[in-house]
Design an enzyme around this catalytic site. Structure first.
Site, PDB file in Angstrom:
ATOM      1  CB  SER A 190      -4.544   2.251   3.594  1.00 11.52           C
ATOM      2  OG  SER A 190      -3.712   1.563   2.696  1.00 11.52           O
ATOM      3  CE  LYS A 219      -1.668   4.103   2.595  1.00 14.10           C
ATOM      4  NZ  LYS A 219      -1.477   2.982   3.530  1.00 14.10           N
ATOM      5  CE  LYS A 277      -4.018   1.438  -1.074  1.00  9.61           C
ATOM      6  NZ  LYS A 277      -4.446   0.624   0.064  1.00  9.61           N
ATOM      7  CB  SER A 324      -0.939   0.014   1.206  1.00  8.20           C
ATOM      8  OG  SER A 324      -2.031  -0.842   0.974  1.00  8.20           O
TER       9      SER A 324
END
Length: 391
Positions: free
Chosen positions: A120, A222, A58, A55
């Site tokens: 997320s 993130k 992202k 993730s």
């Protein structure tokens, strides 16, 4: 054949030494620390090899949307409809991280973007991708093209979410640079990364960054996790007038990620620093010259040199001049004659060109003949073989 001549500059680097301390280590499979202001790496562990970002992808998905908002090609108030595909791949039923969107729901770009960054949300990523490019695949191709244009050469994106897909990868070093560029070029949207939570459809979820609110100055970015890649994080923090960006990946649990992230971010400010050992035009070594009117020429660096080091390992830094071939007269002032290589125990090595400080003319025919004759009686290193390393 490569010639190497060790520099007297080693004494200059050693003079920077401080009292011994434990060298930094991390259980992460990939790790990287970047100094934001200079863009200089401070620490690297398997940081150049492509890895599965999960993730952390992202950050790139958000960057593409940031760009469109900044250019005015996309409005923050524009609304996209949640498709069956987005709900199936990214909704509550998928079992992955989600914003909790419903099929047919109409959601603004800004809400979707917040869902991507704070929660997320895989569903929010897919809705944005489909709304902007028609399909997630098309959006991922655009992500890759933009990343390549930005100089992120290891970037290859197959989707907008970071879900496991063959060929979906980027290096830790490129992720750190992506974070730097996000902060640098889109400060008006970067603040979304620091939001502690976000509520949608009556459900509030916390920001997944484990050191946000735990370490003063942390304001992004993130997390990421897949069974094939382990637990990872891209994080950034400020302390005084300094900012550091940290990337870790390949940890085996949520707790290990949290502990490693906290320790690494603290170390980024306490154990690492940027030093400037040489200024442009400074002499860094003396190079022997073959067939010259003088036996040596001073080698100087062309630019100011700044490097990232771990404070406790200043003693372990090394510097040498590497020559692709023997330096032979005539030599012009400013002519490149070699490469200065500075290496540290933190896994980083940097190269800088060195040039001749002055002109060296070639000796005449008689001088050349005498030098060749004298070489027959040289009891030192054979003239037919280069000196591979000399103190």
């Amino acid at each position: 054949m490569i010639w190497i001549r060790r520099l007297s500059v080693l004494s200059c680097l050693a003079a920077l030494a401080v009292s011994p301390a434990f060298a930094f280590e991390t259980p992460a499979k990939q790790a990287f620390i970047l100094d934001y202001e200079t863009g200089i790496p401070l620490y690297a562990k398997n940081a150049e090899e492509p890895m599965i970002p999960a993730s952390m992808t992202k950050i790139m998905t958000s960057y593409v949307v940031f760009d469109m908002l900044q250019k005015g090609t996309l409005s923050p108030e524009a609304k996209f409809t949640v498709s069956q595909n987005a709900w199936e791949k990214g909704g509550w039923a998928s079992g992955g991280s989600t914003m909790g969107l419903s099929i047919g729901e109409s959601v603004s770009v800004m809400d979707l973007l917040t869902g991507v960054i704070v929660l997320s949300g895989n569903d929010a990523c897919i809705v944005l991708a489909e709304g902007i490019s028609g399909t997630e695949e098309a959006f991922a191709k655009e992500m890759t093209a933009i990343a390549q244009e930005m100089g992120l050469k290891t970037a290859s994106f197959k989707n907008a979410t970071g879900l496991d897909e063959e060929g979906h990868e980027i290096s830790a070093a490129d992720l750190a640079m992506l974070a730097k560029l996000s902060i640098e070029t889109h400060p008006e949207y970067y603040g979304l990364y620091a939001l502690p939570s976000f509520e949608w459809n009556g459900i509030s979820q916390p920001n997944r960054n484990p050191i946000l609110g735990k370490i003063s100055g942390v304001d992004g970015l993130k997390t990421g996790h897949l069974s094939v890649s382990g637990y990872g994080l891209v994080a950034s923090a400020t302390e005084g007038d300094e900012r550091r960006i940290v990337v870790i990946n390949g940890l085996d649990s949520i707790s290990a990620r949290a502990a490693s992230a906290e320790r690494m971010m603290r170390a980024a400010f306490r154990q690492f620093e940027v030093v400037a050992p040489f200024e442009a035009g400074e002499t860094v070594g003396t190079i022997p010259v073959w067939l010259g009117k003088q036996d040596t020429v001073e080698a100087v660096v062309t630019d100011d040199i700044a490097i990232g080091i771990e404070s406790s390992e200043r003693r372990d830094m090394s510097a040498k001049i590497v020559l692709a071939t023997a330096v032979t007269a005539p030599i012009e002032e400013g002519q490149k004659i070699g490469t200065l290589v500075i290496s540290g125990a933190n896994g980083l090595s940097e190269e800088y060109p060195v040039v001749a400080k002055e002109k060296v003319s070639k000796i005449g025919l008689l001088g050349r003949a005498f030098e060749g004759f004298a070489g027959l009686f040289d009891t030192g290193v054979a003239t037919s073989e280069p000196v591979t390393e000399a103190e």
